[in-house]
Design a protein around this motif. Structure first.
Motif, PDB file in Angstrom:
ATOM      1  N   HIS A 116     -53.620 -59.783 -75.067  1.00  0.00           N
ATOM      2  CA  HIS A 116     -52.444 -60.492 -74.552  1.00  0.00           C
ATOM      3  C   HIS A 116     -51.217 -59.956 -75.274  1.00  0.00           C
ATOM      4  CE1 HIS A 116     -55.019 -63.449 -72.534  1.00  0.00           C
ATOM      5  NE2 HIS A 116     -55.727 -63.491 -73.659  1.00  0.00           N
ATOM      6  N   THR A 129     -46.228 -60.126 -69.676  1.00  0.00           N
ATOM      7  CA  THR A 129     -46.437 -58.836 -70.335  1.00  0.00           C
ATOM      8  C   THR A 129     -45.120 -58.067 -70.361  1.00  0.00           C
ATOM      9  OG1 THR A 129     -48.723 -58.747 -69.553  1.00  0.00           O
ATOM     10  CG2 THR A 129     -47.726 -56.671 -70.250  1.00  0.00           C
ATOM     11  N   SER A 180     -51.392 -53.336 -69.501  1.00  0.00           N
ATOM     12  CA  SER A 180     -52.444 -53.915 -70.339  1.00  0.00           C
ATOM     13  C   SER A 180     -53.743 -53.124 -70.252  1.00  0.00           C
ATOM     14  CB  SER A 180     -52.688 -55.367 -69.929  1.00  0.00           C
ATOM     15  OG  SER A 180     -51.542 -56.157 -70.155  1.00  0.00           O
TER      16      SER A 180
END
Length: 313
Positions: free
Chosen positions: A256, A230, A236
């Motif tokens: 994702h 990430t 996220s």
């Protein structure tokens, strides 16, 4: 009757939708390319002069700073590669283009620098044990030449667009070189005045610490990009929560995100529409939110029917 698109729908939103098609390539400024190319020639040329001067004068500090200059020349070269790679079109087997070439080069560069730093520190320890004669005069001359070259590079890059991450990174490297040259001048003058040759290995270790930090950052960031981690600074959970607040979205999942190269972020996500919402309206809405709030320039959005989100893998 259920909308046929509600079971499975894909929509793309990218940062470039010109007449030539869908592109992931960053904007290339020819002015910045020329600036970085010129400073690269200056930096690489001086690194060679500095290495020879350090060898002839016996100054480990100059050799260490030459290693620092080599690292910065490599960083400038990588910036040039990034520009040139950005100009190449993607093909059927490399649909994202050739951006990762720069990441691989950065990884190799960082690993080589860590080896160089190990040698500098080892040699410095040996010189602490058995001091070596240093010719402070030649050392001072080479350091002054370096200061002039680094000031020139600093001013050239300063005139470029600071919104360009490649040029901004190169600018910071040259600024570090400028400070290193100031330190080498101080060490040379100190040796001339006091005769303490121990100042040379002390400075070499300090320069090596600058190099190891840059080298480790290169290696670490390159590995993170290759592992498709990430992007740094992106949470996220917060992104998913932000998307849930969009009108017409009932559920969000399978988010994702990763870095293509440099600051180029891409992502995939699944969403479920609320009752009565047109599924076709959600992909551009989600892509725009990701771009505006999270700097994700390319998003692939899949719309799933209610109850199907958890079945996706």
């Amino acid at each position: 009757m259920r909308h046929p698109e509600s079971d499975h729908h894909h929509e793309h939103e990218a940062h470039d939708h010109g007449d030539e098609g869908h592109s992931h390539a960053p904007t290339v400024s020819e002015g910045n390319v020329r600036r970085i190319r010129f400073v690269f020639v200056l930096t690489a040329g001086y690194a060679l002069i500095q290495a020879i001067g350090g060898w002839l004068s016996g100054s480990l500090a100059l050799i260490a700073d030459a290693g620092h200059m080599v690292s910065d020349a490599a960083a400038l070269l990588l910036a040039l590669i990034a520009y040139r790679v950005a100009m190449r079109a993607a093909d059927s087997t490399r649909t994202y283009g050739f951006h990762r070439v720069r990441v691989l080069a950065a990884l190799a560069n960082g690993a080589a620098l860590l080896v160089l730093v190990s040698w500098i520190v080892w040699e410095a320890i040996e010189r602490f044990r058995e001091p070596t004669e240093v010719l402070a005069g030649p050392m001072l001359i080479v350091a002054v030449i370096g200061l002039v070259i680094n000031i020139a590079g600093f001013l050239i890059l300063r005139m470029g667009s600071q919104n360009d991450s490649n040029l901004r990174g190169a600018f910071l490297h040259v600024l570090g070189d400028l400070l290193g040259s100031v330190g080498a001048i101080a060490a040379a003058i100190g040796i001339m005045i006091t005769g303490w040759t121990v100042l040379d290995p002390i400075l070499s270790v300090l320069v090596a610490l600058l190099v190891v930090r840059s080298a480790w950052n290169l290696v670490n960031e390159s590995i993170q990009v290759l592992l498709q981690a990430t992007p740094r600074g992106l949470d996220s959970a917060k992104v998913v929560e932000d998307l849930r607040r969009l009108p017409g979205i009932a559920e969000v999942g399978h988010f994702h995100a990763w870095t293509l190269t440099d600051e180029t972020r891409v992502a995939t996500v699944h969403v479920v529409p609320t009752l009565g919402t047109d599924p076709l309206s959600l992909p551009p809405l989600v892509a725009e939110r990701l771009k505006e709030n999270h700097s994700i320039v390319h998003a692939t959005v899949q719309v799933d029917a209610p109850g199907n989100l958890d079945r996706c893998t």
